[in-house]
Structure formats: structure tokens, C-alpha cells
Design an enzyme around this catalytic site. Structure first.
Site, short mmCIF file in Angstrom:
data_model
loop_
_atom_site.label_atom_id
_atom_site.label_comp_id
_atom_site.label_asym_id
_atom_site.label_seq_id
_atom_site.Cartn_x
_atom_site.Cartn_y
_atom_site.Cartn_z
N GLY A 144 0.80 -1.22 0.00
CA GLY A 144 0.00 0.00 0.00
C GLY A 144 0.83 1.27 0.00
CB SER A 145 0.23 4.36 1.91
OG SER A 145 0.68 5.70 1.92
CB CYS A 146 4.75 6.09 -0.79
SG CYS A 146 4.60 5.35 -2.43
#
Length: 591
Positions: free
Chosen positions: A64-66
Site C-alpha cells: 500500500g501507501s508510500c
């Protein structure tokens, strides 16, 4: 005595001991762990509700998210970090957060990679002891646990193994200032970890680290500003955590609004442009096919690689600004043509006429299947998904996978044919998705049990101009239910275009509220009405994250279904026609 003894690859060194917290499913730290309590808040994850603080966390990788690197830094600096992190495979995002904590602030936790066999051997163990590359596990180990994120001396000077240009050396020795020197040090450490042999020039950057995760994120940016940081390539900024122009009138607490807005200012002080959008591919500055860039923000990375044909890794927060300050990135991964080929072949059955809910649902499901493998999807050649559909697919795909891109045969630019997407090689795996499989993911995203809808949330990722036009057409001649809020998040540039076209005034007459600069993954009360019990969205990404981020269950459906709910105050339980074949079979569904 330990029951097992393993040797791992050290990504960040150290020693630790603690209770094992193990899962065989990747975890996004952003939206998955509360940085101020250490609780796992991803309500779809097997560790949901567990506390990571002081425990040895073992997961295959992030996903998922950076922004996971920013959450990791926050956890380390506020004392809620795991005692150590054990991985099955290298994870750039989580490791980078630890490296920044070590290099800039002298605090870190051990991070090791064990490989598939070593990682699997940890299942069922209770205690873990780590010393350098050695990992011991058993029912009980006597060594007392040190404090999580123990203080240590800043990393000593080292000689990079990469081939450096004269310009690289000048940056590393401080000829261009302390900020560029520190940034080059972090870039080189990550490049070595990734196995790069040299760096390459990038033409532009998109910064995800401007999201306010807590004091550590602002402390990091201000440290760079104090050291005289200036970007060396054109740089845009992701959504920040507040609508910078309107957060006070929206009722945001100043204790959050002021530092969140100040973080955006800090990045602009480094020379970044005021863009504040999680969809930089909608800006006029979007890169061309083959252009070497450094983008963070998971959905933007996936879109740039897959739909635009530009070349970027899935860069973690903080590494993005370090590369912007140096103009140099590791020559590795999706920057190289051979590393962009698919290895997983996914086949779709005939699905009939599709609506726009299909694409985020499919992206969510494919992401769950592929892990870090780049997939190619076969079976959408005649569907001809448009850019909005690909945006929705990519955002949901980036939420559940660690892969930096996807291919859709006959649709995306590097997949004119299945063979092109695979690079002329046979796939390592082939999977077939059936309607029944998609139905299970549909019920996973539809976490709400009651039909009531209090808020319709649209624009995750940010709404495009064409989505504004489509929403205006769906709302024309209708009346919104007085007890339902309908809020659209978009970038300033798109909002201005929609205003000039008359869409904003038409939608505001219907009752739509617009929020710019920020996005749903950062929004909470009071933009989300405190009395709202149930949300509805057409975003697979937000349907996944919202239960953990804002504590509300979600209805998921098409844009048209969202408008129907906004008018009626309830969500229909009718399945899309393309899912009804799966529902007709008597299959167990876990809701």
C-alpha cells in the site's frame, strides 16, 4: 534454549528481544498502524487490534501507501515502534523510515530479511532474540528486552560501493550544502540496499512526504529547510493533511491544522510547486512515456508506470525529497525496461456489461493476488477502460499490493499484446479470476451492515475534470437527501477547471461540498460529520482504509449508486449485473 536459529540479511543493524507478533499478510503502516498508539488499525488484516510497540513484528513485507516510511519514523521517535522488524523480502518503504531515523536522529530498530523459508519458520514461535544477523526464536528466551527504537550513534561515514559521477561525489562531500549531502547519503544507502550499481538522472519529482503524520514529519522537513535544502528538478506536492486555505472555517483543530499546513509550507520553501494533489497525472506537468521520474504516493506511482509509461519506483516518503534534492535516483527496478515486464498472468471470464464499480473492485482483488509481482490482466480488450477507470483500478491495486505497476493486455501502453507485457517470456504464474472471487472482495469492501448512508465520500484519488462532469450529469434535476453529506475531494487545478465549466456551481446547488488540497485518507471530523455512522464511496482504496482511519463502516458501489444513496439516504443491496453470476452460486461469503 532457542527452538530455531536463523541467519538473516541485515538492512538496519542492531540487537533486540521481544514477544513475536507474526502474520503472513503484508501490512501498510499508513492506514494500518496508528503512529501514536502502535495499534494495528487495518480492520482487514489478521493483526487488527494488536499493539506492535516493543514486540518483534514479522510480516512478509509492507504494502500500500508510500507514507509507511513516515509512520515508521513517527513510531520510532515517539517510542511506539516495534522492537525489531523481520521481513520475508526487502521492503524499501519501511526500511527507509528506519534509515532516516538512524541517519538524521540517531534512533533505529533492527530490520532483517529472512527469505521465504526462514520467515515461515517463525510461525508459531513466541519469543525472538536478534543480534546482528542472527535470529533465535522459541517458547521462552531469557534475555530482557531493550527499549524499542534504542538510541545509537549516527551512522559513521562509509564508502559507497556504487559507481559515482563527479557530481555525485560533490553532493556527498557537502559542496552543495548540508541538506543535499544528507540527502545523497540516504539515496546511496537505499541504492546499495536495492542492489543498484549506479544512479541515473530524473526529470521531475512528486513528493508524498508532505502528508502530516505527526511531529516527526514536520521535524524532518524543517531540518532540511534549516540546512538550506533546494530541489534540483521540477517538483510537485501530494495532497497535504488539510485544505490549506479553508481548514479553519472547516472547524479543524489548530493543534492539527497549523503543523499540517506548515508542513506544506516547508516543502514549498525547498522550491516545490503548490499543487497539493494525489493525482499529479492530471496536471499539465504529467510526464511522457519513457521519462525517468521520482514519484511517491502509491496510486500515482502505479498510474505513472502503467498508464503513462513513465518510469519510477514506488518511492517511500522521504526518499522522494532526497532524490528531488539531488536529481539522482537508483538505476534499478522499473527504471529499467526488462524489470517492467509482467510475471503473473491473470485471466478474466466474460463479465458482460460493466459499470465503473468494476475497476476499483478488480484492482483491489488483483492486488491481493499479486503481492509484489507485476501482473498482466487479460480479458478487458473489448471493454476499453478510460483513464478514470484506470485511475480507480490503479489506486485500489496499489492499496493491496506492493507492486509498482500493472499491465492490461490491449489497453496499457506496454501491453499492446500479452506477449509484449510478458517480455516474450512465459509467465511464472497464471491465475483465473471468476465472478465468485470478485463477489468475496465486494463483500469485503462493503463492510457496513445497515443500509443507512450519512456521508458520500468521493475523490480518492482526487476527482478528475471528467468525473466532475459525470457527477454533475448524474445530479442534474435531482435533490439530495437533507441528512446526507456529499463531499468531493479534488486538486485546486481541477476545481478551477470545473468551476469555469459551470460544474462546481451546479454541484453546489445540489448540495455537494468541495474540499481541495487534502484527500480522504487524511480527512476526519468535522469534515466527516461527527454524527455520521455509515459512509458510502466509489473508491476501492477508501473503502479499504476508512474503517481503520475513521472508525466507520463503508458501503461501496458505482458513482451512480453513490448519487442514489445521496438522494435516498440508503444504499441499495442490489449487486451489479456482472457480479450476479457469482451470487447465483451458493458460496460462503465472509463479511
Amino acid at each position: 534454549m532457542p527452538e530455531i536459529s536463523l541467519q538473516g540479511r541485515v538492512l538496519v543493524g542492531g540487537a533486540a528481544h521481544g514477544e513475536l507478533l507474526y502474520a503472513d499478510v503484508g501490512l501498510s503502516f499508513w492506514g494500518g498502524i496508528d503512529p501514536f498508539s502502535g495499534e494495528v488499525i487495518d480492520r482487514h488484516h489478521p493483526l487488527s487490534g494488536a499493539i506492535v510497540t516493543g514486540r518483534v513484528l514479522a510480516i512478509p513485507s509492507g504494502r500500500g501507501s508510500c507514507t509507511g516510511s513516515s509512520v515508521m519514523l513517527e513510531l520510532i521517535l515517539n517510542g511506539h515502534a516495534p522492537a525489531a522488524l523481520l521481513l520475508e523480502q526487502v521492503d524499501d518503504i519501511l526500511t527507509l523510515g528506519v534509515m532516516v531515523a538512524e541517519q538524521l536522529f540517531g534512533r533505529a530498530i533492527p530490520v532483517l530479511v529472512l527469505g521465504p523459508e526462514g520467515f515461515a519458520a517463525l510461525a508459531g514461535q513466541r519469543q525472538v532474540r536478534i543480534d546482528g544477523s542472527r535470529v533465535e526464536a522459541g517458547a521462552a528466551l531469557a534475555t530482557p528486552a531493550p527499549a524499542a527504537s534504542a538510541s545509537r550513534e549516527p551512522q559513521a561515514t562509509w564508502t559507497p560501493r556504487l559507481a559515482l559521477t563527479d557530481g555525485d561525489r560533490a553532493l556527498l562531500t557537502g559542496e552543495h550544502g548540508k541538506a543535499a549531502q544528507a540527502a545523497m547519503g540516504i539515496v546511496l544507502r537505499m541504492a546499495e540496499l536495492q542492489g543498484a550499481e549506479e544512479l541515473l538522472d530524473v526529470t521531475q519529482a512528486h513528493i508524498d512526504g508532505c502528508i502530516y503524520t505527526g511531529p516527526a514529519s514536520l521535524r524532518f522537513a524543517r531540518q532540511l529547510v534549516d540546512w538550506g535544502a533546494r530541489v534540483r528538478v521540477p517538483t510537485t506536492l501530494n495532497s497535504i493533511s488539510v485544505d490549506q486555505r479553508r481548514w479553519r472555517e472547516q472547524g479543524i483543530d489548530a493543534a492539527f491544522g497549523e503543523p499540517a499546513a506548515a508542513l506544506g509550507d516547508a516543502y514549498m520553501a525547498m522550491g516545490a510547486q503548490l499543487s497539493f494533489t494525489c493525482a499529479p497525472y492530471l496536471l499539465d506537468s504529467a510526464p511522457q512515456a519513457g521519462e525517468q521520474i521520482v514519484w511517491a504516493e502509491s496510486n500515482a506511482v502505479v498510474y505513472a508506470n502503467s498508464v503513462l509509461g513513465a518510469r519510477t519506483l514506488k518511492y517511500p516518503d522521504y526518499l522522494d525529497i532526497c532524490i528531488a534534492l539531488t536529481g539522482r535516483a537508483p538505476r534499478i527496478g522499473c527504471h529499467l525496461a526488462p524489470q517492467r515486464h509482467a510475471r503473473l498472468h491473470i485471466q478474466l471470464p466474460p463479465l458482460g456489461e460493466l459499470d465503473d464499480a468494476f475497476y476499483p473492485l478488480l484492482g483491489y482483488h488483483v492486488g491481493l493476488l499479486c503481492g509484489s509481482e507485476i501482473p498482466v490482466i487479460e480479458g478487458l480488450e473489448q471493454a476499453a477502460p478510460d483513464t478514470d477507470a484506470l485511475k480507480a483500478f490503479g489506486a485500489a491495486f496499489a492499496t493491496t499490493s506492493a507492486a509498482p505497476m500493472f499491465h492490461i493486455a490491449g489497453v496499457t501502453p506496454e501491453a499492446a499484446t500479452l506477449e509484449q507485457a510478458l517480455g516474450g517470456q512465459a509467465p511464472q504464474r497464471t491465475l483465473r479470476i471468476e465472478a465468485a472471487d470478485l463477489l468475496r472482495s465486494w463483500h469485503e469492501l462493503n463492510s457496513a451492515q445497515e443500509p443507512r448512508v450519512d456521508l458520500v465520500s468521493l475523490g480518492n484519488p482526487h476527482f478528475s475534470f471528467s468525473e466532475c462532469a459525470q457527477l454533475a450529469a448524474l445530479c442534474a434535476g435531482r435533490r439530495k437527501h437533507p441528512d446526507v453529506a456529499l463531499v468531493v475531494a479534488c486538486g485546486r487545478a481541477i476545481h478551477e477547471r470545473a468551476r469555469q465549466a459551470g460544474h462546481v456551481s451546479a454541484l453546489e446547488a445540489f448540495g455537494v461540498q468541495f474540499v481541495t488540497d487534502t484527500c480522504w485518507c487524511m480527512l476526519g471530523e468535522p469534515v466527516i460529520p461527527p454524527g455520521a455512522r455509515t459512509l458510502m464511496t466509489n473508491s476501492g482504496k477508501y473503502a479499504h482504509y476508512a474503517p481503520g482511519l475513521v472508525g466507520r463502516p463503508v458501503h461501496f458501489g458505482s458513482l451512480a449508486a453513490c448519487v442514489e444513496a445521496a438522494c435516498s439516504g440508503v444504499a441499495s443491496d442490489r449487486l451489479p449485473a456482472w457480479l450476479q453470476a457469482g451470487a447465483a452460486r451458493e458460496i460462503p461469503v465472509h463479511v
